[in-house]
Each structure stands twice: as C-alpha cells, then as structure tokens.
Design an enzyme around this catalytic site. Structure first.
Site: not given
Ligand code: PGA
Length: 266
Positions: A187, A227, A9, A181, A11, A95, A97
């Site tokens: 993140g 992560s 992803n 998630e 983003k 997601h 976010e």
């Molecule tokens: P990250 O993000 O691997 O940077 O923690 C995962 C995601 O948001 O799908």
C-alpha cells in the site's frame, strides 16, 4: 511448470454491487488467460455475490481470513465450515494487516491500539491447519517490516514465519501457496526490486525444501505482493521464483487488474 496465480485482495472495499461490477471485468481478463489462475478475495459480505458473478468462469473466489474454532462465542469471526458452506476453497492467512503490522501508523492512535488484530505465527499456524482440514487451500502471507529489513534480518524473519506457519503440516501432502509480502511495500507504492523479491521467494522455497521434500518445494507456488501495478507486473512475474502476484490496491480497478493478469508470462 508452475501455473501463475494472480489474486486480488480487495481488503475492506466493495459493496455487493461493486463486487458484481468488478468481477464482470475480471472475468473478461481471465477468459483471455486460461493458463493463469485468477482469484478475487472480497470481504465476507460480498463472497456470495462474487461467487455468483464468477460462476461458470475461470475466476475463483477466496476469503481474506478465517478463525480456527469451529463455532461458538467468537464475535465477528468466521469459521472454515461457513466458508465451505459458501463453496470457498481458498483463504488468505496471516496477511500483515491481520498480523497487526500496519505499514502506515494512523496519527490518532498509538501503536498498541493499532495492533488490534493481534495475529501471531501461532495463530497463523492454527488457521492453516484449520483451513486444510476443511479442504480449503491457504495462501500464507509472510514478509519483513522495514525495521527488520534495515537490520539485515529479512531472510531469518521470513524463513521463521514459513517454518512456524507450517508447524505440523507437510506441504508434500497439502497444497499451500505462499505470498511474500514485505510489509514496507504494501500500500506504499514502493515495490520490492524484482531481483530481491525473486531472491526472497527463493528463500521461502528453500525453507519448504528443508521442511519437506525437494519435489514439494519445486511445485510450491510463491506469489509476490506489495505495490504490484500494471507497470511493474511483467518484470516481477518473469522471475524464476515468482509464480504470481497478490495484488491489493490495483485489484480494485478492473483495467489495472486486467493488465496485471495479461502481464503473466505465457
Ligand atoms: P498493495 O497490497 O498491492 O495495495 O500494496 C498488497 C497486499 O496487501 O496484499
């Protein structure tokens, strides 16, 4: 046997030139593991470029979101038909976010302003229905916040998100993928312990079994995201209920994403 599915992803990262270069690296990794389904999820502006760069390879391209209305006065939104037009056959939905549950508050804005994407379980469900009706497979993201985990509510929150995302959808008739998630792991560099990630992925599978059939639950693929890095991927991916990874930060680096793809159990 469920096929491992590893998705990157991106983003809000990557110009078209970045996308071309990154896909070129991912293609090499994916060619070594035809048993793994490999996807990249570029921003809308790089979807066509990434699709062209991945043509004729075993790397798939997915979108990061869609809107449920077919067309009209919805500034900034993208319809399912627009994704179909670009031959996109997978889309992320819900997601954290886009649900507006940001893990790290920005100091300059108050919480209310930060929740500007405002995704709810109901809008996630509409998007799932819309994607499936257009022949696009949704990867549905679910996960608890740190406050919900601390309150001991993880299983209830996650199962509730699964049930609401699948309202009026039978997973026995439609292919969906789930991504567990935990919001606090996205993140942050703080990965969920593999045993616990595996347990919650099992909760998702069990919830699908209750909503549908045991066979739909057995064939359902559930990714872990939050992560995922080269040094923890093999441990996570070896767990019985974890069928893949949704990778954010580490998917922007071809070497790291390659290591994660190659970490999938054979
Ligand atoms: P990250 O993000 O691997 O940077 O923690 C995962 C995601 O948001 O799908």
């Amino acid at each position: 046997m469920r096929r491992t599915i590893i998705a990157g992803n991106w983003k809000m990262n990557c110009t078209r030139a970045d996308a071309r270069a990154l896909v070129a690296g991912v293609v090499v990794a994916a060619s070594q593991r035809p048993d793994v389904e490999v996807l990249v999820c570029p921003p809308y502006t790089a979807l066509e470029t990434a699709t062209a760069a991945a043509a004729g390879t075993n790397v798939g391209v997915a979108a990061q979101n869609l809107f449920w209305k077919p067309k009209g006065a919805y500034t900034g939104q993208i319809s399912a038909a627009m994704l179909v037009d670009l031959k996109i056959s997978t889309v992320l939905v819900g997601h954290s976010e886009t649900r507006g549950r940001f893990g790290v508050p920005e100091p300059d804005f108050d919480e209310a302003v930060l929740r500007h994407f405002g995704e709810s379980d109901e809008t996630v469900n509409r998007k799932v229905i819309t994607a499936l009706a257009a022949g696009i497979r949704p990867i549905i993201c679910v996960g608890e916040t740190l406050a919900e985990r601390s309150a001991g509510a993880t299983d209830v929150v996650v199962a509730d998100q699964v049930r609401k995302a699948l309202q009026n959808i039978d997973p026995a008739q439609n292919e969906v993928v789930f991504a567990y998630e935990p919001v606090w792991a996205i993140g942050t560099g703080e990965v969920c312990a593999p045993d616990e990630a595996n347990r919650v992925c099992g909760v998702i599978r069990q919830t699908v079994a209750e909503l549908s059939t045991q066979s739909a639950a057995s064939s359902l693929r559930v990714q872990y995201g939050g992560s995922v890095k080269p040094d923890n991927a093999a441990d996570l991916l070896s767990r019985t209920n974890i069928d893949g990874a949704l990778v954010g930060g580490a998917s922007l680096n071809a070497a790291d994403f390659t290591a994660i793809i190659l970490a999938a159990p054979v």
